[in-house]
Design a protein around this motif. Structure first.
Motif, PDB file in Angstrom:
ATOM      1  N   ILE A  87       0.846  -1.197   0.000  1.00 23.17           N
ATOM      2  CA  ILE A  87       0.000   0.000   0.000  1.00 23.17           C
ATOM      3  C   ILE A  87       0.880   1.245   0.000  1.00 23.17           C
ATOM      4  O   ILE A  87       0.625   2.204  -0.728  1.00 23.17           O
ATOM      5  N   HIS A  96      -1.999  -7.902  -2.003  1.00 22.10           N
ATOM      6  CA  HIS A  96      -1.490  -7.026  -3.059  1.00 22.10           C
ATOM      7  C   HIS A  96      -2.472  -5.865  -3.156  1.00 22.10           C
ATOM      8  O   HIS A  96      -3.675  -6.061  -3.287  1.00 22.10           O
ATOM      9  N   ALA A  97      -1.945  -4.642  -3.078  1.00 24.51           N
ATOM     10  CA  ALA A  97      -2.810  -3.464  -3.000  1.00 24.51           C
ATOM     11  C   ALA A  97      -3.409  -3.042  -4.338  1.00 24.51           C
ATOM     12  O   ALA A  97      -4.308  -2.205  -4.378  1.00 24.51           O
ATOM     13  N   LYS A  99      -4.730   0.566  -5.447  1.00 23.34           N
ATOM     14  CA  LYS A  99      -4.632   1.389  -4.236  1.00 23.34           C
ATOM     15  C   LYS A  99      -3.223   1.372  -3.644  1.00 23.34           C
ATOM     16  O   LYS A  99      -3.011   1.804  -2.515  1.00 23.34           O
ATOM     17  N   ALA A 100      -2.245   0.892  -4.410  1.00 32.17           N
ATOM     18  CA  ALA A 100      -0.857   0.883  -3.965  1.00 32.17           C
ATOM     19  C   ALA A 100      -0.206   2.238  -4.213  1.00 32.17           C
ATOM     20  O   ALA A 100      -0.842   3.170  -4.723  1.00 32.17           O
ATOM     21  N   THR A 137       0.912   1.429 -10.601  1.00 31.38           N
ATOM     22  CA  THR A 137      -0.059   0.516 -10.002  1.00 31.38           C
ATOM     23  C   THR A 137      -0.633  -0.411 -11.065  1.00 31.38           C
ATOM     24  O   THR A 137      -0.587  -0.129 -12.263  1.00 31.38           O
ATOM     25  N   TYR A 144      -8.467  -3.792  -2.477  1.00 31.63           N
ATOM     26  CA  TYR A 144      -7.147  -4.149  -2.963  1.00 31.63           C
ATOM     27  C   TYR A 144      -7.285  -5.148  -4.112  1.00 31.63           C
ATOM     28  O   TYR A 144      -8.393  -5.470  -4.538  1.00 31.63           O
ATOM     29  N   ASN A 157     -13.718  -0.522  -1.836  1.00 33.45           N
ATOM     30  CA  ASN A 157     -13.419  -0.577  -3.267  1.00 33.45           C
ATOM     31  C   ASN A 157     -14.003   0.590  -4.055  1.00 33.45           C
ATOM     32  O   ASN A 157     -13.497   0.916  -5.124  1.00 33.45           O
TER      33      ASN A 157
END
Length: 349
Positions: A65, A102-103, A106-107, A123, A176, A262
Motif C-alpha cells: 500500500i 497485493h494493494a 490502491k498501492a 499501479t 485491494y 473498493n
C-alpha cells in the motif's frame, strides 16, 4: 464463556476466540519488520490474545500500500518476521498468522494520497479504472502477469510457513487487488478473469488452490473479504455467500468478514458491531466458519456475538491498539480462563 473456549481450525487449536485483526503500521524499511513490530506483536501475545494476524504484507514490492508497508518477497523479510514468531511461540500460548496481499490500484500511496511515479511506482489492476478521480490509470494486468502473481502468493506463503507462522490469511477485501477482480465495478475484463461471477472469482480461487499446496493439516487458511461494497450493482452479500460456499470446498477454514473499500466515496453507517450481520449471514447460509470485525470494543459484545452464533472468532482492531491486554481484562470481568504471563502473576485478580 464461549469467548474463552478453544476453536480448532484443521489441527491448529486457538486458546480463545480473541483475534488481533491485521492492521498496517507503516513502519518498515524495504518491507523488513523491526524492533517496533517485535514489541507491537509481542505485547498483544502477552495480553492473552488467542490469535495475532500480522498486518497486510505485500507478496511483491509493487503490492504494498505504501513504501513503509511490510513485504515477504525475500529471505531478509522472512528472517525479520521469524524473530517475532519465535518470541510469540516461546513466551505465550497465542498463535500467530500473517495476512498476504497485493494493494492493486490502491498501492503507491502515502497518507491516503497517491504518490507520483518518481516517488512511488506504477499501479496494477484488473482493468484500466483508477480508484479515485484524478489518480493515474493503472496498468491492466495480462493473463501471464496474473498467473505470475498467483505464484508470488504461493512463494510468500511458503516463506511464511518457513518463518514459523501458524496460519495464512489471504487479503481479498478493502478494494485491494483481489477485491478489484471480484467486483464488476472495478473489473470489466472480457477474458477468463472478468464478466461472469465464476470468472471474477477465478484469481482468488487460483490463489487459494496455490497457497494450499504449501499448507498442511497443521496450517489453516483464512480469507478476508468485503462482504459488500455499498454500491449499486457492485459486489454484495449474495455473491459473498456464494463465494464462501465455493471456498469452503477449496479448503478455506474461515472467512474474515469486513466490508467496503473498493468504491471511493461509498456511504457506510458505522455502529458497534456494524459488520456482524454480514458475518452471520455468511456463516448461516454458507455453513462456513466466520470471524466478525468492526467496532467490537468489549468482551460483553464479543460474547453476545458468539452466543447468538453470528461468528466463530472475534477480530479486534482499534480497541486492541488502545489496550493490548483486552483479552486478559475481559477474562477478569467474565471469569474466563485466559493465558496470563507468569511474570505478571502477582497482578492476577
Amino acid at each position: 464463556m464461549i469467548l474463552y473456549s478453544p476453536l480448532k481450525l484443521r489441527n491448529l487449536e486457538l486458546r480463545n476466540r480473541w483475534v488481533m485483526s491485521p492492521m498496517c503500521m507503516y513502519s518498515c524499511e524495504n518491507g523488513v519488520a523491526n524492533d517496533f513490530h517485535f514489541v507491537h506483536y509481542g505485547s498483544r501475545a502477552q495480553g492473552g490474545t488467542g490469535l495475532l494476524i500480522v498486518e497486510a504484507t505485500g507478496v511483491v514490492p509493487e503490492g504494498r500500500i505504501t513504501h513503509k508497508c511490510m513485504g515477504l518477497w525475500n529471505d531478509e523479510q522472512a528472517q525479520s518476521l521469524k524473530k517475532i514468531v519465535d518470541f510469540v511461540h516461546q513466551n505465550s500460548e497465542s498463535k500467530i498468522g500473517i495476512q498476504l496481499g497485493h494493494a492493486g490500484r490502491k498501492a503507491s500511496t502515502w497518507n491516503g494520497q497517491q504518490l507520483s511515479l518518481e516517488e512511488g511506482w506504477e499501479t496494477v489492476a484488473p482493468s484500466k479504472i483508477p480508484y479515485a478521480e484524478g489518480e493515474r490509470i493503472p496498468h491492466e494486468l495480462t493473463v501471464e502477469e496474473i498467473k505470475q502473481l498467483v505464484q508470488d502468493f504461493k512463494a510468500a506463503a511458503q516463506r511464511s510457513i518457513d518463518a514459523g507462522f501458524d496460519l495464512i490469511e489471504i487479503h481479498a477485501a478493502h478494494g485491494y487487488l483481489i477485491h478489484e477482480f471480484l467486483s464488476p465495478l472495478s473489473n470489466v475484463r472480457t477474458d477468463e478473469y472478468g464478466g461472469s461471477f465464476e470468472n471474477r472469482i477465478r484469481f482468488l480461487v487460483e490463489i487459494v488452490e496455490s497457497v494450499n499446496e504449501v499448507l498442511d493439516e497443521n496450517h489453516p487458511l483464512l480469507v478476508r473479504i468485503s462482504a459488500t461494497e455499498y454500491a449499486e450493482n457492485g459486489w454484495d452479500i449474495e455473491e459473498s455467500v456464494q463465494l464462501a460456499k465455493i471456498l469452503k470446498d477449496k479448503k478455506v477454514d474461515l472467512m474474515d468478514i469486513s466490508s467496503g473499500g473498493n468504491i471511493h466515496g461509498a456511504k457506510i453507517t458505522l455502529f458497534d458491531g456494524y459488520q456482524v450481520p454480514l458475518a452471520a449471514e455468511i456463516k448461516n447460509k454458507a455453513g462456513m466458519k466466520t470471524g466478525a470485525v468492526g467496532l467490537i470494543k468489549t468482551a460483553e459484545l464479543a460474547e453476545e456475538i458468539l452466543q447468538k452464533k453470528e461468528a466463530d472468532l472475534i477480530l479486534v482492531a482499534r480497541e486492541i491498539l488502545r489496550n493490548p491486554y483486552l483479552a486478559i481484562q475481559g477474562s477478569f470481568e467474565g471469569k474466563g480462563d485466559c493465558d496470563f504471563p507468569h511474570q505478571y502473576e502477582r497482578a492476577r485478580i
